[in-house]
Design a protein around this motif. Sequence first.
Motif, PDB file in Angstrom:
ATOM      1  N   VAL B  92       0.824  -1.129  -0.059  1.00  0.00           N
ATOM      2  CA  VAL B  92      -0.210  -0.031   0.166  1.00  0.00           C
ATOM      3  C   VAL B  92       0.914   1.369  -0.016  1.00  0.00           C
ATOM      4  O   VAL B  92       0.685   2.243  -0.553  1.00  0.00           O
ATOM      5  CB  VAL B  92      -0.883  -0.026   1.221  1.00  0.00           C
ATOM      6  CG1 VAL B  92      -1.615   1.459   1.315  1.00  0.00           C
ATOM      7  CG2 VAL B  92      -1.976  -1.187   1.143  1.00  0.00           C
ATOM      8  N   ALA B 176      -5.581  13.858  -1.312  1.00  0.00           N
ATOM      9  CA  ALA B 176      -4.543  14.298  -0.515  1.00  0.00           C
ATOM     10  C   ALA B 176      -3.613  14.703  -1.424  1.00  0.00           C
ATOM     11  O   ALA B 176      -2.647  15.611  -1.142  1.00  0.00           O
ATOM     12  CB  ALA B 176      -4.324  12.996   0.399  1.00  0.00           C
ATOM     13  N   TRP B 179      -3.759  18.143  -2.806  1.00  0.00           N
ATOM     14  CA  TRP B 179      -3.616  19.364  -1.813  1.00  0.00           C
ATOM     15  C   TRP B 179      -2.008  19.319  -1.455  1.00  0.00           C
ATOM     16  O   TRP B 179      -1.576  20.390  -1.641  1.00  0.00           O
ATOM     17  CB  TRP B 179      -4.483  18.813  -0.553  1.00  0.00           C
ATOM     18  CG  TRP B 179      -4.069  19.636   0.643  1.00  0.00           C
ATOM     19  CD1 TRP B 179      -4.181  20.831   1.111  1.00  0.00           C
ATOM     20  CD2 TRP B 179      -3.403  19.070   1.776  1.00  0.00           C
ATOM     21  NE1 TRP B 179      -3.660  21.029   2.180  1.00  0.00           N
ATOM     22  CE2 TRP B 179      -3.231  20.053   2.574  1.00  0.00           C
ATOM     23  CE3 TRP B 179      -2.860  17.767   2.011  1.00  0.00           C
ATOM     24  CZ2 TRP B 179      -2.519  20.074   4.037  1.00  0.00           C
ATOM     25  CZ3 TRP B 179      -2.095  17.445   3.181  1.00  0.00           C
ATOM     26  CH2 TRP B 179      -2.040  18.620   4.247  1.00  0.00           C
ATOM     27  N   LEU B 181       0.290  18.768  -3.396  1.00  0.00           N
ATOM     28  CA  LEU B 181       1.212  19.180  -4.475  1.00  0.00           C
ATOM     29  C   LEU B 181       1.056  20.737  -4.602  1.00  0.00           C
ATOM     30  O   LEU B 181       2.073  21.272  -4.722  1.00  0.00           O
ATOM     31  CB  LEU B 181       0.690  18.354  -5.748  1.00  0.00           C
ATOM     32  CG  LEU B 181       1.403  18.541  -7.139  1.00  0.00           C
ATOM     33  CD1 LEU B 181       2.718  18.065  -7.011  1.00  0.00           C
ATOM     34  CD2 LEU B 181       0.609  18.106  -8.278  1.00  0.00           C
ATOM     35  N   GLU B 183       0.251  22.575  -1.717  1.00  0.00           N
ATOM     36  CA  GLU B 183       0.927  23.186  -0.640  1.00  0.00           C
ATOM     37  C   GLU B 183       2.218  22.772   0.162  1.00  0.00           C
ATOM     38  O   GLU B 183       2.883  23.604   0.887  1.00  0.00           O
ATOM     39  CB  GLU B 183      -0.351  23.335   0.571  1.00  0.00           C
ATOM     40  CG  GLU B 183      -1.624  23.497   0.453  1.00  0.00           C
ATOM     41  CD  GLU B 183      -2.413  24.348   1.557  1.00  0.00           C
ATOM     42  OE1 GLU B 183      -1.786  24.224   2.445  1.00  0.00           O
ATOM     43  OE2 GLU B 183      -3.438  24.838   1.129  1.00  0.00           O
ATOM     44  N   CYS B 186       4.420  18.855   3.978  1.00  0.00           N
ATOM     45  CA  CYS B 186       5.329  17.877   4.471  1.00  0.00           C
ATOM     46  C   CYS B 186       5.818  16.861   3.434  1.00  0.00           C
ATOM     47  O   CYS B 186       5.745  17.356   2.341  1.00  0.00           O
ATOM     48  CB  CYS B 186       4.432  16.953   5.312  1.00  0.00           C
ATOM     49  SG  CYS B 186       3.217  15.985   4.516  1.00  0.00           S
ATOM     50  N   ASP B 190       6.174  11.466   4.640  1.00  0.00           N
ATOM     51  CA  ASP B 190       5.285  11.800   5.571  1.00  0.00           C
ATOM     52  C   ASP B 190       3.764  11.601   5.489  1.00  0.00           C
ATOM     53  O   ASP B 190       2.871  11.054   5.856  1.00  0.00           O
ATOM     54  CB  ASP B 190       5.462  13.225   6.324  1.00  0.00           C
ATOM     55  CG  ASP B 190       6.559  13.225   7.086  1.00  0.00           C
ATOM     56  OD1 ASP B 190       7.069  12.082   7.410  1.00  0.00           O
ATOM     57  OD2 ASP B 190       7.091  14.535   7.286  1.00  0.00           O
ATOM     58  N   LEU B 191       3.589  12.013   4.078  1.00  0.00           N
ATOM     59  CA  LEU B 191       2.190  11.912   3.405  1.00  0.00           C
ATOM     60  C   LEU B 191       1.827  10.398   3.436  1.00  0.00           C
ATOM     61  O   LEU B 191       0.739  10.164   3.842  1.00  0.00           O
ATOM     62  CB  LEU B 191       2.078  12.512   2.172  1.00  0.00           C
ATOM     63  CG  LEU B 191       0.616  12.614   1.637  1.00  0.00           C
ATOM     64  CD1 LEU B 191      -0.426  13.192   2.487  1.00  0.00           C
ATOM     65  CD2 LEU B 191       0.774  13.370   0.027  1.00  0.00           C
ATOM     66  N   SER B 194       1.192   8.909   6.751  1.00  0.00           N
ATOM     67  CA  SER B 194      -0.184   9.196   7.331  1.00  0.00           C
ATOM     68  C   SER B 194      -1.410   8.637   6.624  1.00  0.00           C
ATOM     69  O   SER B 194      -2.241   8.266   7.210  1.00  0.00           O
ATOM     70  CB  SER B 194      -0.424  10.733   7.032  1.00  0.00           C
ATOM     71  OG  SER B 194       0.730  11.307   7.921  1.00  0.00           O
ATOM     72  N   LEU B 195      -1.359   8.671   5.262  1.00  0.00           N
ATOM     73  CA  LEU B 195      -2.436   8.097   4.437  1.00  0.00           C
ATOM     74  C   LEU B 195      -2.412   6.469   5.014  1.00  0.00           C
ATOM     75  O   LEU B 195      -3.667   6.085   4.932  1.00  0.00           O
ATOM     76  CB  LEU B 195      -2.374   8.238   2.945  1.00  0.00           C
ATOM     77  CG  LEU B 195      -2.440   9.718   2.524  1.00  0.00           C
ATOM     78  CD1 LEU B 195      -2.233   9.811   1.122  1.00  0.00           C
ATOM     79  CD2 LEU B 195      -3.778  10.166   3.017  1.00  0.00           C
ATOM     80  N   ASP B 197      -1.599   5.083   7.441  1.00  0.00           N
ATOM     81  CA  ASP B 197      -2.166   4.987   8.958  1.00  0.00           C
ATOM     82  C   ASP B 197      -3.870   5.074   8.940  1.00  0.00           C
ATOM     83  O   ASP B 197      -4.338   4.364   9.759  1.00  0.00           O
ATOM     84  CB  ASP B 197      -1.504   6.269   9.658  1.00  0.00           C
ATOM     85  CG  ASP B 197      -0.329   5.761  10.336  1.00  0.00           C
ATOM     86  OD1 ASP B 197       0.001   4.435  10.265  1.00  0.00           O
ATOM     87  OD2 ASP B 197       0.546   6.522  10.883  1.00  0.00           O
ATOM     88  N   LEU B 198      -4.339   6.046   8.145  1.00  0.00           N
ATOM     89  CA  LEU B 198      -5.619   6.406   7.921  1.00  0.00           C
ATOM     90  C   LEU B 198      -6.394   5.109   7.514  1.00  0.00           C
ATOM     91  O   LEU B 198      -7.436   4.631   8.234  1.00  0.00           O
ATOM     92  CB  LEU B 198      -5.858   7.417   6.766  1.00  0.00           C
ATOM     93  CG  LEU B 198      -7.441   7.843   6.751  1.00  0.00           C
ATOM     94  CD1 LEU B 198      -8.046   8.282   8.111  1.00  0.00           C
ATOM     95  CD2 LEU B 198      -7.332   8.929   5.665  1.00  0.00           C
ATOM     96  N   LEU B 199      -5.713   4.658   6.543  1.00  0.00           N
ATOM     97  CA  LEU B 199      -6.339   3.172   6.127  1.00  0.00           C
ATOM     98  C   LEU B 199      -6.305   2.061   7.047  1.00  0.00           C
ATOM     99  O   LEU B 199      -7.009   0.993   7.232  1.00  0.00           O
ATOM    100  CB  LEU B 199      -5.829   2.785   4.779  1.00  0.00           C
ATOM    101  CG  LEU B 199      -5.935   3.643   3.696  1.00  0.00           C
ATOM    102  CD1 LEU B 199      -5.133   3.089   2.353  1.00  0.00           C
ATOM    103  CD2 LEU B 199      -7.489   3.496   3.164  1.00  0.00           C
ATOM    104  N   ARG B 202      -6.214   3.946  12.222  1.00  0.00           N
ATOM    105  CA  ARG B 202      -5.653   4.829  13.428  1.00  0.00           C
ATOM    106  C   ARG B 202      -6.716   6.075  13.564  1.00  0.00           C
ATOM    107  O   ARG B 202      -6.626   6.290  14.900  1.00  0.00           O
ATOM    108  CB  ARG B 202      -4.383   5.476  13.043  1.00  0.00           C
ATOM    109  CG  ARG B 202      -3.441   4.634  13.398  1.00  0.00           C
ATOM    110  CD  ARG B 202      -2.043   5.541  13.758  1.00  0.00           C
ATOM    111  NE  ARG B 202      -2.173   6.838  14.462  1.00  0.00           N
ATOM    112  CZ  ARG B 202      -1.309   7.695  14.392  1.00  0.00           C
ATOM    113  NH1 ARG B 202      -0.394   7.736  13.772  1.00  0.00           N
ATOM    114  NH2 ARG B 202      -1.672   8.649  15.481  1.00  0.00           N
TER     115      ARG B 202
END
Lengths: 215, 215
Positions: B92, B176, B179, B181, B183, B186, B190-191, B194-195, B197-199, B202
């Motif tokens: 993943v 994600a 966004w 790309l 701003e 991070c 990291d991105l 985090s994604l 982790d979301l899946l 968490r």
Amino acid sequence: MDIAHRATDQQTTAEQRRRELLEAADRVVLRDGPKASMNAIAAEAGITKPILYRHFGDKGGLYRALATRHTDALLASLRASLDAPADRRRRVEATLDTYLASIEAMPQVYRFLMHPAEEPHQTEQGFDVGRHSAPLLRRMGEELGQVIAERVDLGPAADAQARIWGHGIVGMMHAAGDWWLGERPCSRADLVKSLADLLWGRLAAADDLPGGPGF
Amino acid sequence: MDIAHRATDQQTTAEQRRRELLEAADRVVLRDGPKASMNAIAAEAGITKPILYRHFGDKGGLYRALATRHTDALLASLRASLDAPADRRRRVEATLDTYLASIEAMPQVYRFLMHPAEEPHQTEQGFDVGRHSAPLLRRMGEELGQVIAERVDLGPAADAQARIWGHGIVGMMHAAGDWWLGERPCSRADLVKSLADLLWGRLAAADDLPGGPGF
DNA sequence: AGCATGACGTTACTTGCGGTAACAGCAGTC
DNA sequence: GACTGCTGTTACCGCAAGTAACGTCATGCT
């Protein structure tokens, strides 16, 4: 008449006119789709083009004003679901359902919001990279990220994490909703439950099927 | 020359011409963005408009041909990450990273793929509802759904669930990534983490913060 | 050879849209 | 009565998508 009164009068009549024009534009856009012409909108409002341009500057301005109205309305109802008194899982499901019910009830509005009038907006090398999503998606992502940051304990780097999750969840909701709206493969409730399950880690918890590496 | 040979010759030269035109169009679109005109593309190819129209029918046809090329390429590299020999979490993460690295490396291509030329395509009442996402998103969602259905044990109603998750995960990744790309809040790693982790649930596992109901 | 076919290529046009002068009427103000 | 500032109009410009009509040249058929 006092000069202050006159000024406010002019302002209020101008604002009212603007609202009338926006409502006419709304009717046309909802009827003809995002390719509604300024001529058609002006005709619907019973006037001609230059007046529209005096009020909204250009087509992008008109479309932005329209989009803002609808976006504000949708965000308000989403906030209500997000603030309902229930546990987290129920609130997530309620918010998903509110969003899906909205796009189901007003697909033309939804289509319009997702197809913003792309202004040239040239910067640096030819055109700007990034910023391809509709403003609605950005605003929803930011707001959800803020809500998560305010309410969920994520430990260190919580703010960055929360914003990532906000945009990620909104994107999940949007893409799944868009696909569902086109194909209608299941009921709204089924979709809500499946998406909530996804966020609750059921993908990570599921076993592999026999025959090859699991996803 | 045999008639069969002649036919194939003509066909191959036509296909080759088509490829040349597509490459010229690619250069212009990547330089000028989605608002590249047919005149500009024809000029870049050293010819004039009607030839483009003979080859691709209309602007939508040209853009569809362009998008298909790039979409196929991106999907191929995603499939490679998805099939790598590692556990599910790593695969993943690898797939997310491949996608993000691609849009980071070729943002103009990305922008073009997400802004398909919207054909009139009128149906029923004014215009068609649903189908607002770029074809790339639909294809990625479908393919991921298939992979999930093939490899993950989801019990009854697995197929519907897998398709929902496919589109949902792709949408999460897309929003994600878009966004991020714009701003760059991070690093890519990291991105990705985090994604993932979301899946991995968490969000569901995190505690509430004090003060008000948790999300 | 002579001729037909059909792809390649052009110029010049139509249509329609975004956007903009330039002008006209009609309050209220000094 | 002239001035300001709003409403509204017609008529136009520029530009892009798409098309019609024509010319040209290689090829294959007779």
